[in-house]
Design a protein around this motif. Structure first.
Motif, PDB file in Angstrom:
ATOM      1  N   LEU A 184       0.825  -1.207   0.000  1.00 36.10           N
ATOM      2  CA  LEU A 184       0.000   0.000   0.000  1.00 36.10           C
ATOM      3  C   LEU A 184       0.862   1.261   0.000  1.00 36.10           C
ATOM      4  O   LEU A 184       0.596   2.205  -0.746  1.00 36.10           O
ATOM      5  CB  LEU A 184      -0.940   0.008   1.202  1.00 36.10           C
ATOM      6  CG  LEU A 184      -1.939   1.150   1.273  1.00 36.10           C
ATOM      7  CD1 LEU A 184      -2.926   1.050   0.111  1.00 36.10           C
ATOM      8  CD2 LEU A 184      -2.670   1.128   2.593  1.00 36.10           C
ATOM      9  N   PHE A 185       1.910   1.285   0.797  1.00 33.06           N
ATOM     10  CA  PHE A 185       2.826   2.426   0.840  1.00 33.06           C
ATOM     11  C   PHE A 185       3.506   2.618  -0.508  1.00 33.06           C
ATOM     12  O   PHE A 185       3.609   3.735  -1.015  1.00 33.06           O
ATOM     13  CB  PHE A 185       3.867   2.220   1.943  1.00 33.06           C
ATOM     14  CG  PHE A 185       4.826   3.356   2.089  1.00 33.06           C
ATOM     15  CD1 PHE A 185       4.421   4.551   2.647  1.00 33.06           C
ATOM     16  CD2 PHE A 185       6.142   3.224   1.674  1.00 33.06           C
ATOM     17  CE1 PHE A 185       5.296   5.608   2.785  1.00 33.06           C
ATOM     18  CE2 PHE A 185       7.029   4.271   1.801  1.00 33.06           C
ATOM     19  CZ  PHE A 185       6.606   5.468   2.362  1.00 33.06           C
ATOM     20  N   TYR A 186       3.939   1.527  -1.131  1.00 32.44           N
ATOM     21  CA  TYR A 186       4.566   1.609  -2.454  1.00 32.44           C
ATOM     22  C   TYR A 186       3.583   2.168  -3.485  1.00 32.44           C
ATOM     23  O   TYR A 186       3.933   3.013  -4.299  1.00 32.44           O
ATOM     24  CB  TYR A 186       5.069   0.231  -2.889  1.00 32.44           C
ATOM     25  CG  TYR A 186       5.605   0.208  -4.295  1.00 32.44           C
ATOM     26  CD1 TYR A 186       6.856   0.731  -4.579  1.00 32.44           C
ATOM     27  CD2 TYR A 186       4.864  -0.316  -5.338  1.00 32.44           C
ATOM     28  CE1 TYR A 186       7.362   0.737  -5.864  1.00 32.44           C
ATOM     29  CE2 TYR A 186       5.348  -0.313  -6.630  1.00 32.44           C
ATOM     30  CZ  TYR A 186       6.603   0.211  -6.878  1.00 32.44           C
ATOM     31  OH  TYR A 186       7.085   0.220  -8.161  1.00 32.44           O
ATOM     32  N   TRP A 187       2.324   1.715  -3.441  1.00 31.42           N
ATOM     33  CA  TRP A 187       1.317   2.205  -4.388  1.00 31.42           C
ATOM     34  C   TRP A 187       1.072   3.699  -4.202  1.00 31.42           C
ATOM     35  O   TRP A 187       0.941   4.434  -5.171  1.00 31.42           O
ATOM     36  CB  TRP A 187       0.016   1.430  -4.218  1.00 31.42           C
ATOM     37  CG  TRP A 187      -1.054   1.908  -5.141  1.00 31.42           C
ATOM     38  CD1 TRP A 187      -1.198   1.583  -6.453  1.00 31.42           C
ATOM     39  CD2 TRP A 187      -2.099   2.823  -4.829  1.00 31.42           C
ATOM     40  NE1 TRP A 187      -2.287   2.236  -6.966  1.00 31.42           N
ATOM     41  CE2 TRP A 187      -2.859   3.010  -5.996  1.00 31.42           C
ATOM     42  CE3 TRP A 187      -2.470   3.490  -3.670  1.00 31.42           C
ATOM     43  CZ2 TRP A 187      -3.958   3.834  -6.037  1.00 31.42           C
ATOM     44  CZ3 TRP A 187      -3.579   4.311  -3.718  1.00 31.42           C
ATOM     45  CH2 TRP A 187      -4.305   4.485  -4.887  1.00 31.42           C
ATOM     46  N   VAL A 188       0.999   4.143  -2.957  1.00 32.18           N
ATOM     47  CA  VAL A 188       0.762   5.566  -2.684  1.00 32.18           C
ATOM     48  C   VAL A 188       1.925   6.407  -3.191  1.00 32.18           C
ATOM     49  O   VAL A 188       1.720   7.464  -3.789  1.00 32.18           O
ATOM     50  CB  VAL A 188       0.526   5.795  -1.175  1.00 32.18           C
ATOM     51  CG1 VAL A 188       0.585   7.270  -0.825  1.00 32.18           C
ATOM     52  CG2 VAL A 188      -0.806   5.200  -0.761  1.00 32.18           C
ATOM     53  N   ILE A 189       3.137   5.949  -2.995  1.00 35.99           N
ATOM     54  CA  ILE A 189       4.308   6.708  -3.422  1.00 35.99           C
ATOM     55  C   ILE A 189       4.387   6.783  -4.948  1.00 35.99           C
ATOM     56  O   ILE A 189       4.749   7.815  -5.511  1.00 35.99           O
ATOM     57  CB  ILE A 189       5.604   6.082  -2.847  1.00 35.99           C
ATOM     58  CG1 ILE A 189       5.604   6.198  -1.322  1.00 35.99           C
ATOM     59  CG2 ILE A 189       6.845   6.734  -3.417  1.00 35.99           C
ATOM     60  CD1 ILE A 189       5.566   7.610  -0.801  1.00 35.99           C
ATOM     61  N   THR A 190       4.030   5.708  -5.635  1.00 32.44           N
ATOM     62  CA  THR A 190       4.180   5.658  -7.089  1.00 32.44           C
ATOM     63  C   THR A 190       2.925   6.083  -7.855  1.00 32.44           C
ATOM     64  O   THR A 190       2.950   6.111  -9.080  1.00 32.44           O
ATOM     65  CB  THR A 190       4.577   4.245  -7.549  1.00 32.44           C
ATOM     66  OG1 THR A 190       3.557   3.327  -7.163  1.00 32.44           O
ATOM     67  CG2 THR A 190       5.914   3.840  -6.957  1.00 32.44           C
ATOM     68  N   ALA A 191       1.848   6.407  -7.149  1.00 36.67           N
ATOM     69  CA  ALA A 191       0.611   6.802  -7.828  1.00 36.67           C
ATOM     70  C   ALA A 191       0.808   8.122  -8.560  1.00 36.67           C
ATOM     71  O   ALA A 191       1.478   9.027  -8.069  1.00 36.67           O
ATOM     72  CB  ALA A 191      -0.529   6.924  -6.826  1.00 36.67           C
ATOM     73  N   LYS A 192       0.200   8.214  -9.726  1.00 35.16           N
ATOM     74  CA  LYS A 192       0.301   9.441 -10.515  1.00 35.16           C
ATOM     75  C   LYS A 192      -0.590  10.516  -9.907  1.00 35.16           C
ATOM     76  O   LYS A 192      -1.679  10.247  -9.431  1.00 35.16           O
ATOM     77  CB  LYS A 192      -0.102   9.175 -11.956  1.00 35.16           C
ATOM     78  CG  LYS A 192       0.813   8.196 -12.653  1.00 35.16           C
ATOM     79  CD  LYS A 192       0.509   8.147 -14.125  1.00 35.16           C
ATOM     80  CE  LYS A 192       1.262   7.060 -14.815  1.00 35.16           C
ATOM     81  NZ  LYS A 192       2.627   7.261 -15.036  1.00 35.16           N
ATOM     82  N   LYS A 193      -0.100  11.742  -9.940  1.00 32.30           N
ATOM     83  CA  LYS A 193      -0.830  12.868  -9.339  1.00 32.30           C
ATOM     84  C   LYS A 193      -2.165  13.111 -10.043  1.00 32.30           C
ATOM     85  O   LYS A 193      -3.145  13.475  -9.412  1.00 32.30           O
ATOM     86  CB  LYS A 193       0.019  14.141  -9.390  1.00 32.30           C
ATOM     87  CG  LYS A 193       1.322  14.026  -8.647  1.00 32.30           C
ATOM     88  CD  LYS A 193       1.099  13.821  -7.175  1.00 32.30           C
ATOM     89  CE  LYS A 193       2.424  13.690  -6.474  1.00 32.30           C
ATOM     90  NZ  LYS A 193       2.300  13.288  -5.096  1.00 32.30           N
ATOM     91  N   ASP A 194      -2.219  12.901 -11.354  1.00 31.65           N
ATOM     92  CA  ASP A 194      -3.481  13.082 -12.087  1.00 31.65           C
ATOM     93  C   ASP A 194      -4.548  12.107 -11.586  1.00 31.65           C
ATOM     94  O   ASP A 194      -5.716  12.473 -11.420  1.00 31.65           O
ATOM     95  CB  ASP A 194      -3.276  12.884 -13.588  1.00 31.65           C
ATOM     96  CG  ASP A 194      -2.441  13.986 -14.205  1.00 31.65           C
ATOM     97  OD1 ASP A 194      -2.393  15.089 -13.611  1.00 31.65           O
ATOM     98  OD2 ASP A 194      -1.853  13.748 -15.270  1.00 31.65           O
ATOM     99  N   TYR A 195      -4.153  10.869 -11.350  1.00 28.30           N
ATOM    100  CA  TYR A 195      -5.095   9.868 -10.851  1.00 28.30           C
ATOM    101  C   TYR A 195      -5.607  10.260  -9.464  1.00 28.30           C
ATOM    102  O   TYR A 195      -6.813  10.174  -9.190  1.00 28.30           O
ATOM    103  CB  TYR A 195      -4.429   8.493 -10.798  1.00 28.30           C
ATOM    104  CG  TYR A 195      -5.313   7.440 -10.184  1.00 28.30           C
ATOM    105  CD1 TYR A 195      -6.392   6.917 -10.893  1.00 28.30           C
ATOM    106  CD2 TYR A 195      -5.096   6.984  -8.893  1.00 28.30           C
ATOM    107  CE1 TYR A 195      -7.216   5.970 -10.329  1.00 28.30           C
ATOM    108  CE2 TYR A 195      -5.917   6.039  -8.319  1.00 28.30           C
ATOM    109  CZ  TYR A 195      -6.979   5.535  -9.042  1.00 28.30           C
ATOM    110  OH  TYR A 195      -7.799   4.608  -8.474  1.00 28.30           O
TER     111      TYR A 195
END
Length: 66
Positions: free
Chosen positions: A33-44
């Protein structure tokens, strides 16, 4: 009561692995979950955060249901 539970748990062979497995599942979930939050695109993130405020999209969905 606690003495009964402790004695009962001690009689079960191999029970010491369950807390370890539970901790590994818990830790793995939050690392992913932490990895997903860090790598999530700002537009999304911006699109998803504006969903509750987007009345046009909600009106279109309600019209599609009718």
């Amino acid at each position: 009561m606690l003495k009964f539970v402790k004695n009962h748990m001690d009689s079960i062979s191999g029970i010491e692995i369950y807390p370890i497995i539970s901790m590994l599942i818990f830790f793995t979930f939050f690392v992913i979950l932490f990895y997903w939050v860090i790598t999530a695109k700002k537009d999304y993130i911006n699109n998803v955060s504006n969903i509750p405020l987007d009345n046009d999209n909600l009106d279109n969905q309600n019209n599609d249901l009718l």
